[in-house]
Motif scaffolding. Structure first.
Motif, PDB file in Angstrom:
ATOM      1  N   TYR A   4       0.845  -1.205   0.000  1.00 37.68           N
ATOM      2  CA  TYR A   4       0.000   0.000   0.000  1.00 37.68           C
ATOM      3  C   TYR A   4       0.882   1.257   0.000  1.00 37.68           C
ATOM      4  O   TYR A   4       0.595   2.232  -0.686  1.00 37.68           O
ATOM      5  CB  TYR A   4      -0.908   0.033   1.239  1.00 37.68           C
ATOM      6  CG  TYR A   4      -2.261  -0.631   1.076  1.00 37.68           C
ATOM      7  CD1 TYR A   4      -2.371  -1.962   0.731  1.00 37.68           C
ATOM      8  CD2 TYR A   4      -3.448   0.092   1.289  1.00 37.68           C
ATOM      9  CE1 TYR A   4      -3.619  -2.576   0.604  1.00 37.68           C
ATOM     10  CE2 TYR A   4      -4.698  -0.509   1.167  1.00 37.68           C
ATOM     11  CZ  TYR A   4      -4.770  -1.851   0.827  1.00 37.68           C
ATOM     12  OH  TYR A   4      -6.010  -2.440   0.710  1.00 37.68           O
ATOM     13  N   ALA A   5       1.975   1.200   0.781  1.00 38.00           N
ATOM     14  CA  ALA A   5       2.856   2.368   0.862  1.00 38.00           C
ATOM     15  C   ALA A   5       3.506   2.636  -0.501  1.00 38.00           C
ATOM     16  O   ALA A   5       3.659   3.794  -0.915  1.00 38.00           O
ATOM     17  CB  ALA A   5       3.924   2.137   1.935  1.00 38.00           C
ATOM     18  N   LYS A   6       3.857   1.552  -1.220  1.00 40.82           N
ATOM     19  CA  LYS A   6       4.448   1.733  -2.559  1.00 40.82           C
ATOM     20  C   LYS A   6       3.427   2.361  -3.508  1.00 40.82           C
ATOM     21  O   LYS A   6       3.756   3.232  -4.304  1.00 40.82           O
ATOM     22  CB  LYS A   6       4.903   0.385  -3.129  1.00 40.82           C
ATOM     23  CG  LYS A   6       6.096  -0.214  -2.399  1.00 40.82           C
ATOM     24  CD  LYS A   6       6.490  -1.538  -3.042  1.00 40.82           C
ATOM     25  CE  LYS A   6       7.498  -2.295  -2.192  1.00 40.82           C
ATOM     26  NZ  LYS A   6       7.691  -3.674  -2.675  1.00 40.82           N
ATOM     27  N   VAL A   7       2.174   1.909  -3.385  1.00 38.07           N
ATOM     28  CA  VAL A   7       1.113   2.454  -4.241  1.00 38.07           C
ATOM     29  C   VAL A   7       0.964   3.954  -3.972  1.00 38.07           C
ATOM     30  O   VAL A   7       0.910   4.770  -4.894  1.00 38.07           O
ATOM     31  CB  VAL A   7      -0.237   1.720  -3.990  1.00 38.07           C
ATOM     32  CG1 VAL A   7      -1.390   2.440  -4.683  1.00 38.07           C
ATOM     33  CG2 VAL A   7      -0.154   0.266  -4.454  1.00 38.07           C
ATOM     34  N   LYS A   8       0.953   4.312  -2.699  1.00 37.78           N
ATOM     35  CA  LYS A   8       0.773   5.733  -2.338  1.00 37.78           C
ATOM     36  C   LYS A   8       1.920   6.587  -2.901  1.00 37.78           C
ATOM     37  O   LYS A   8       1.696   7.667  -3.438  1.00 37.78           O
ATOM     38  CB  LYS A   8       0.668   5.890  -0.822  1.00 37.78           C
ATOM     39  CG  LYS A   8       0.378   7.331  -0.391  1.00 37.78           C
ATOM     40  CD  LYS A   8      -0.072   7.386   1.058  1.00 37.78           C
ATOM     41  CE  LYS A   8      -0.050   8.798   1.627  1.00 37.78           C
ATOM     42  NZ  LYS A   8      -0.820   9.772   0.855  1.00 37.78           N
ATOM     43  N   ALA A   9       3.139   6.060  -2.789  1.00 42.02           N
ATOM     44  CA  ALA A   9       4.290   6.811  -3.300  1.00 42.02           C
ATOM     45  C   ALA A   9       4.161   7.020  -4.815  1.00 42.02           C
ATOM     46  O   ALA A   9       4.458   8.105  -5.330  1.00 42.02           O
ATOM     47  CB  ALA A   9       5.588   6.067  -2.971  1.00 42.02           C
TER      48      ALA A   9
END
Ligand code: ADP
Ligand code: ASP
Ligand code: MG
Length: 438
Positions: free
Chosen positions: A18-23
């Motif tokens: 999820y954090a990669k998607v947000k970035a």
């Protein structure tokens, strides 16, 4: 500028993803519309949420408790929410859904919830609005998508807002939830991109684009940098599967570029898919764009002298084959021979009955069936302009002792298809890759 992004199951697997998607989304203000899949596998032996939901439905159907599976599903989403410090109240929604499961829910509605919960959490995490696919993605009674109505509705709802949409499902005219076939979130992304006239549809997955050959056969195959929609169709049809087969239609119609990207390697440009590329854009001189194939076909040869001058004979033969529900994949014909390449498994149930009928109707001199055939296609838009391509391909295969059982070429000279014995299948792909790509 508007970019529509779709993130597949592995990109939604846990909080780290999820954090990669947000970035990725935050890195570009044009990335305004995000379509998501249900949570996929976090590691090799993990379960996809969609598989668990199907399993849950099957358990209930046969009167077996699904409590354990249900807990696994709920825990996956709750742990992502808590790890990211989000406030979405999914427990209440789980409670309502659980009641529905116990009182009888349709399979499509239950399995669609994987995408639904993913989208709820991702919308919260990105600070985007949640737009349920059930309010805009409308199916016709025959199961096709009502594009006009769906596009108009989505356009109105989205306006200029930043939104997250669950993939994989929509609604029937009576309001019942219906899903696409497996992998269908790719289609939702394409429909959203087409509805909103996006400039690009970015499909984020776990590989850096479409590879030139199956990575299980060729070690570290190169990524295809640019490929046309037609080439992609050819490769996907014969076996290379990264995108759902129906993904390209909505975007191709609207001339929207499709870019396959890797969530775990966001700087990699991936594969760009467009209607055409200018000659000077080409970065190499290769005439093969990609290689793909499938094993287990049968070649049916029907020979009769004077066949070519008999009016409508091919059509009549195909009609008989069609009657048995067998699809003719390729049809390389000679003057007095008709050959049909068919899927061995599908044909096996009715092969002799079907051939008997052909024998009776046309009285050919010979009917011969060759089984255990692998079909390999070398696809490339640049093949058409190069003389002697097929000669080179056959020479290389011959040098490696590969016996070619069938050859056919598409009318636009964009592909050369060879049939070889199943046992030579892997080697054929390797020889083509080593000779013309490396
Ligand atoms: P997602 O969950 O993101 O939709 P998929 O699993 O549906 O991802 O599709 C990506 C997978 O497709 C890759 O992980 C890879 O194993 C597989 N694949 C099959 N053929 C190819 C190919 N020619 N190039 C790239 N990936 C391929
Ligand atoms: N979650 C669905 C599936 O596993 C749809 C998708 O991921 O595209 O098939
Ligand atoms: Mg997929």
């Amino acid at each position: 500028m508007l970019k529509v992004l779709k993130f597949g199951g592995s990109s939604m697997a846990d909080e780290t993803q999820y954090a990669k998607v947000k970035a990725i989304v935050d890195a570009d203000p044009d990335r305004k519309v995000v379509v998501v899949s249900a949570a996929g596998k976090r590691f090799k032996d993990d379960h996809k949420i969609t598989d668990l939901l199907y399993l849950c439905h099957a358990h209930k159907k046969y009167g077996v408790s699904c409590d354990e599976i249900w807990k696994m599903i709920c825990d996956r989403y709750i742990s992502v929410r808590d790890a990211l410090g989000l406030s979405t109240d999914i427990e209440s929604e789980f409670a309502v859904l659980r009641e529905k499961i116990d009182s009888g829910i349709s399979e499509d509605e239950l399995v669609s919830r994987g995408e639904y919960f993913s989208a709820r959490l991702m919308a919260d995490y990105l600070g985007f609005e949640f737009v349920d696919a059930a309010v805009w993605l409308k199916f016709n009674l025959d199961g096709s998508v009502n594009e006009d109505e769906s596009y108009q509705t989505l356009k109105k709802i989205v306006g200029g807002h930043k939104v997250v949409i669950p993939g994989f499902y929509g609604v029937m005219p009576d309001g019942a939830i219906k899903t696409f076939t497996r992998g269908g979130s790719d289609i939702t992304g394409a429909l959203a991109a087409a509805a909103l006239d996006a400039d690009v549809y970015e499909n984020w997955t776990d590989v850096s684009g479409f590879l030139m050959a199956d990575p299980r056969i060729v070690d570290n195959p190169e990524t295809i940098k640019q490929i046309t929609y037609s080439e992609l169709r050819e490769l996907s049809y014969i076996g290379a599967q990264v995108l759902h087969e129906q993904t390209i239609f909505p975007v191709r119609e609207k001339k929207i570029a499709l870019n396959i990207r890797n969530t775990n390697q966001p700087d990699h440009p991936g594969t760009m898919i467009r209607e055409s590329f200018a000659e000077q854009e080409a970065e190499d001189n290769r005439f093969i764009t990609g290689i793909a194939g499938k094993k287990n076909f049968s070649i049916i040869n029907i020979s009769k002298s004077g066949m070519s001058s008999e009016l409508g004979i091919v059509r009549k033969i195909i009609k008989i084959v069609e009657k048995y529900g067998v699809n003719v994949e390729y049809m390389p014909n000679g003057i007095d021979t008709v050959s049909m390449v068919v899927d061995s498994v599908k044909a096996s149930k009715c092969l002799y009955q079907m051939l008997g009928e052909i024998q009776e109707e046309f009285n050919p001199e010979k009917i011969h069936v060759t089984e255990n055939i692998g079909i390999v296609a070398a696809v490339g838009r640049k093949m058409a302009s190069k003389a002697g391509v097929s000669g080179k391909i056959f020479a290389r295969l011959g040098e490696h002792g590969i016996n070619i059982r069938m050859i056919t070429q598409g009318p636009d000279e964009m592909n050369i298809i060879v049939g070889v014995d199943n046992k030579d299948y892997d080697n054929t792909i390797r020889v083509l890759y080593d000779s013309f790509v490396k």
